[in-house]
Design an enzyme around this catalytic site. Structure first.
Site, mmCIF file in Angstrom:
data_model
loop_
_atom_site.group_PDB
_atom_site.id
_atom_site.type_symbol
_atom_site.label_atom_id
_atom_site.label_comp_id
_atom_site.label_asym_id
_atom_site.label_seq_id
_atom_site.Cartn_x
_atom_site.Cartn_y
_atom_site.Cartn_z
ATOM 1 N N ASN A 10 -42.108 97.101 50.323
ATOM 2 C CA ASN A 10 -42.075 96.159 51.440
ATOM 3 C C ASN A 10 -43.517 95.947 51.909
ATOM 4 O OD1 ASN A 10 -42.129 95.322 54.242
ATOM 5 N ND2 ASN A 10 -39.950 95.765 54.364
ATOM 6 N N ASP A 72 -37.672 106.616 55.869
ATOM 7 C CA ASP A 72 -36.443 105.861 56.000
ATOM 8 C C ASP A 72 -36.279 105.617 57.489
ATOM 9 O OD1 ASP A 72 -34.227 104.518 54.892
ATOM 10 O OD2 ASP A 72 -32.895 106.121 55.520
ATOM 11 N N PHE A 155 -41.071 92.847 61.304
ATOM 12 C CA PHE A 155 -40.025 92.508 60.342
ATOM 13 C C PHE A 155 -38.741 93.199 60.785
ATOM 14 C CE2 PHE A 155 -42.390 96.204 58.935
ATOM 15 C CZ PHE A 155 -41.411 97.121 58.575
ATOM 16 N N GLY A 156 -37.675 92.956 60.039
ATOM 17 C CA GLY A 156 -36.403 93.612 60.364
ATOM 18 C C GLY A 156 -35.868 93.193 61.718
ATOM 19 N N LYS A 178 -47.987 97.643 68.448
ATOM 20 C CA LYS A 178 -46.739 98.152 67.869
ATOM 21 C C LYS A 178 -46.952 99.526 67.243
ATOM 22 C CE LYS A 178 -43.294 97.248 64.322
ATOM 23 N NZ LYS A 178 -42.970 96.462 63.133
#
Length: 200
Positions: A10, A72, A155-156, A178
């Site tokens: 990613n 994860d 993203f996400g 962030k």
């Protein structure tokens, strides 16, 4: 310089992780899994973020003979009992379809009032060495879910999570802002002492 592989393809996540680790002054060559295109993606068969992070880190370390870092992460919504959780990236059925995942989640929460939209991003970060040595740490970013997306960064689920104490969503923060508060930033900063201990 020791090469440290970041177990992700990613691009957004790779840039984020490289920035976090570089800011810590780690003297390692940080590359993504795309540097090793022949290595197949690892099936995330774990039932926790930590298990999946370790699966990915060990697979890459075993395949390359180099230290590997994996994470994860996902969104955990209180009113959904912690879902989508480990299924965050494939909540709508297709892995990595951010728009479909976000739209499905918003539809599922359409009747939930703002006071009951608490959620958090969770991240487990793992380091695995070719000899089997492993370390895993976790980080969280608490917040609430907006009723519609806002912002173009990240993203996400970034466009709908508003961190606690913020008026903006994660997608409206600068990358530096962030990284300073994110679940991933917290987890990887907690992993850095382990990297120093094991790799120097």
């Amino acid at each position: 310089m020791t090469r440290l592989i970041l177990a992700t393809r990613n691009a957004g996540k790779l840039i984020e992780l490289q920035a976090i680790l570089a800011d810590a002054g780690l003297p390692h060559d940080l590359v993504g899994a795309d540097a090793y295109p022949d290595i197949p993606d690892v099936k995330e068969t774990g039932v926790t973020f930590a298990e999946n992070a370790l699966l990915k880190a060990h697979a890459l370390a075993d395949a390359t003979g180099l230290p590997a870092v994996a994470d994860d992460s996902g969104l955990c919504v209180d009113v959904l009992g912690g879902a989508p959780g480990i299924f965050s990236a494939r909540w709508a059925g297709t892995h990595g379809d951010d728009t479909a995942n976000l739209n499905l989640l918003l539809a599922q929460l359409s009747d939930i009032a703002p006071p009951h939209r608490a959620a958090h991003f969770a991240c487990a970060a793992a380091l695995a060495l070719p000899d089997g040595t492993e370390r895993v740490v976790e980080g969280r970013l608490l917040g609430t879910l907006r009723e519609s997306p806002s912002g173009t960064g990240g993203f996400g689920y970034d466009p709908i999570l508003q961190p606690s104490g913020e008026t903006r969503t994660c997608a409206e923060l600068s990358p530096a802002e962030k990284n300073a508060i994110s679940h991933r930033g917290k987890a990887f900063r907690a992993l850095i002492p382990q990297v120093r201990e094991l790799l120097g």
